[in-house]
Scaffold this motif. Structure first.
Motif, short mmCIF file in Angstrom:
data_model
loop_
_atom_site.label_atom_id
_atom_site.label_comp_id
_atom_site.label_asym_id
_atom_site.label_seq_id
_atom_site.Cartn_x
_atom_site.Cartn_y
_atom_site.Cartn_z
N VAL A 108 0.84 -1.20 0.00
CA VAL A 108 0.00 0.00 0.00
C VAL A 108 0.87 1.25 0.00
CG1 VAL A 108 -1.84 1.25 1.20
CG2 VAL A 108 -1.76 -1.27 1.28
N GLN A 109 0.56 2.14 -0.91
CA GLN A 109 1.22 3.43 -1.00
C GLN A 109 0.20 4.47 -0.56
OE1 GLN A 109 4.38 3.16 -1.50
NE2 GLN A 109 4.75 5.30 -1.74
N VAL A 110 0.53 5.29 0.44
CA VAL A 110 -0.37 6.31 0.97
C VAL A 110 0.11 7.68 0.52
CG1 VAL A 110 -1.34 7.35 3.05
CG2 VAL A 110 -0.91 4.88 2.98
N LYS A 111 -0.81 8.48 0.01
CA LYS A 111 -0.52 9.85 -0.37
C LYS A 111 -1.49 10.73 0.41
CE LYS A 111 2.45 8.61 -3.45
NZ LYS A 111 3.87 8.74 -3.13
N ALA A 112 -0.94 11.60 1.27
CA ALA A 112 -1.79 12.40 2.14
C ALA A 112 -1.60 13.89 1.91
CB ALA A 112 -1.49 12.06 3.61
N ILE A 113 -2.72 14.62 2.00
CA ILE A 113 -2.70 16.08 2.00
C ILE A 113 -3.53 16.56 3.18
CG2 ILE A 113 -2.23 16.41 -0.47
CD1 ILE A 113 -5.21 16.71 -0.97
N ARG A 114 -3.24 17.74 3.68
CA ARG A 114 -3.93 18.25 4.87
C ARG A 114 -5.31 18.82 4.56
NH1 ARG A 114 -1.96 18.23 9.90
NH2 ARG A 114 0.15 17.45 9.95
N LYS A 115 -5.47 19.39 3.38
CA LYS A 115 -6.76 19.98 3.02
C LYS A 115 -7.07 19.64 1.57
CE LYS A 115 -4.60 24.39 1.99
NZ LYS A 115 -4.52 25.80 2.30
N LYS A 116 -8.29 19.83 1.19
CA LYS A 116 -8.75 19.49 -0.16
C LYS A 116 -7.98 20.32 -1.18
CE LYS A 116 -13.17 17.97 1.46
NZ LYS A 116 -14.50 18.34 1.84
N ASN A 117 -7.13 19.63 -1.93
CA ASN A 117 -6.26 20.29 -2.87
C ASN A 117 -5.82 19.25 -3.91
OD1 ASN A 117 -4.53 22.12 -4.10
ND2 ASN A 117 -3.69 22.87 -2.17
N VAL A 118 -4.61 19.38 -4.38
CA VAL A 118 -4.06 18.48 -5.40
C VAL A 118 -3.14 17.46 -4.74
CG1 VAL A 118 -2.53 18.38 -7.41
CG2 VAL A 118 -4.23 20.20 -7.22
N PHE A 119 -3.27 16.20 -5.16
CA PHE A 119 -2.33 15.16 -4.74
C PHE A 119 -1.16 15.21 -5.72
CE2 PHE A 119 -6.21 13.37 -2.90
CZ PHE A 119 -5.75 13.04 -1.63
N PRO A 120 0.03 15.59 -5.25
CA PRO A 120 1.17 15.60 -6.18
C PRO A 120 1.68 14.18 -6.38
CG PRO A 120 1.84 16.41 -4.02
CD PRO A 120 0.37 16.10 -3.94
N ILE A 121 1.45 13.66 -7.57
CA ILE A 121 1.88 12.30 -7.90
C ILE A 121 2.06 12.22 -9.42
CG2 ILE A 121 -0.52 11.48 -7.95
CD1 ILE A 121 0.58 8.73 -7.02
N ALA A 122 3.14 11.60 -9.83
CA ALA A 122 3.45 11.49 -11.26
C ALA A 122 3.05 10.12 -11.79
CB ALA A 122 4.94 11.71 -11.48
N HIS A 123 2.44 10.12 -12.97
CA HIS A 123 2.01 8.88 -13.59
C HIS A 123 3.18 7.93 -13.80
CE1 HIS A 123 1.16 6.33 -17.15
NE2 HIS A 123 0.12 6.03 -16.40
N ASN A 124 4.33 8.46 -14.17
CA ASN A 124 5.47 7.59 -14.45
C ASN A 124 6.10 7.01 -13.18
OD1 ASN A 124 6.73 9.89 -13.51
ND2 ASN A 124 8.11 10.10 -15.24
N LYS A 125 5.60 7.37 -12.01
CA LYS A 125 6.08 6.81 -10.74
C LYS A 125 5.12 5.76 -10.17
CE LYS A 125 9.57 9.69 -10.39
NZ LYS A 125 10.93 9.30 -10.59
#
Length: 147
Positions: free
Chosen positions: A61-78
């Motif tokens: 499991v890979q978790v990506k967290a942000i504090r408030k409703k915004n953009v999840f910074p994540i690259a497709h090639n990763k």
């Protein structure tokens, strides 16, 4: 004159945000009977290891967290197709945490579905609302499906 200087708001530590997201996800998985282990450390490839004893399936499991409703910074090639991704919006204290669960295969095979920003070379990512609109919110069933 020093009294008139307004201090800048303290910047949130990204590692703290990430760890909070991992702990919330681990708690949710454990609550659902999924055996879960947190992989502590810097520069790690996997955030959580999970095992569903009912189906015999294991998950990285890979978790990506942000504090408030915004953009999840994540690259497709990763994206790693073998991982299950859990995107977490922590929200303010007292507000419910929001979870969006997406198999890595879904992210890898259909990137346009998550907007053209997902493949943008300068600042890749996508808005949390895309995940909500696509029906990934609280999709915990991903961890209960047969292989």
């Amino acid at each position: 004159m020093v009294d008139s200087i307004i201090p800048k708001p303290k910047r949130v530590d990204g590692q703290i945000t990430g760890l909070a997201g991992e702990l919330f996800v681990a708690a949710e998985l454990l609550k659902r009977g999924i055996q879960t282990s947190i992989t502590f450390g810097n520069a790690k490839a996997i955030d959580l290891l999970a095992y569903n004893p009912d189906t015999g399936r294991s998950f990285t499991v890979q978790v990506k967290a942000i504090r408030k409703k915004n953009v999840f910074p994540i690259a497709h090639n990763k994206i790693n197709r073998a991982h299950t991704y859990v995107f977490v919006v922590l929200n303010k204290p007292g507000e419910a945490v929001q979870y969006f669960i997406v198999p890595g295969t879904t992210l890898e095979e259909d990137p346009d579905r998550f907007t053209h920003w997902f493949t943008d070379p300068k600042f890749p990512g996508f808005n949390w609302r895309v995940l909500q609109d696509l029906g990934h919110e609280d999709a915990w069933h991903v961890f209960s499906e047969q292989a």
